[in-house]
Design a protein around this motif. Sequence first.
Motif: not given
Length: 230
Positions: A99, A51-52, A97, A55, A172-173, A147-150, A176
């Motif tokens: 999300d 995740g962001k 990003q 990372s 996912m990283e 990238t996103g936290d999903q 960030s």
Amino acid sequence: MTIAIMGAMREEIEPILENVGEYQTHEYAGNVFYTCSYAEHNLVIAYSKIGKVFSAITATVMIERFGAQKLLFSGVAGGISDELAIGDLIMATQLCQHDVDITAFGHPDGFIPEGTLMAPTDDEMRSLAGEIAIDMGVELYEGIIATGDQFVASLERKNWIAKTFNADALEMEGASVACVCQNFGIPCFVLRAISDTANGGAVEDFDAFLKTSAQVSARFVLEMVKRIED
Ligand code: ADE
């Protein structure tokens, strides 16, 4: 030169650690960092966790505490572009990003005021990667990575990300980490090998191909480190 190599998951970093010889272990800020000499460089290696947020912490520590002067990310991604099959390599030209949503205030998807929609990667490292791909005889794609936290495992979400950001792959990283590098002025390279295609079968594909795809990416990144000059 001090070079950071990071991944998100243990599987993404293990093939690096297996090939660098002896290394030292350091615990800091809730994570473990590995340092060693390799190809006339000092390396700092770590996996951040997914995740962001994690990372971004790891990238920051690698730069601020371990003095990383360049950062290379190695790992796996879900493919968006039809050209990308499982096991294929893609390097990010820039990352966003997917999300981030403050569209309620009139901002475009992915945009944070006073930030940039896209975080850049380093032109020099991308051109070096192009040369290495030719020498290794491997196909290397380039494109936008979102990238996103999903974990994306739906055609609907994947197609929305593709259309909104013109993205070729998602994970996912990367964004960030690239954002941290952008803000610290550190050249950044993000490489991913495809583990799944972010559709209904993504979970099964990810479990089946995480290890082999992570190895493909790690092998390439180590070749990069060998060819980076001080
Ligand atoms: N990394 C690899 N595959 C992914 C997916 N489908 N979604 C998010 N991150 C990923």
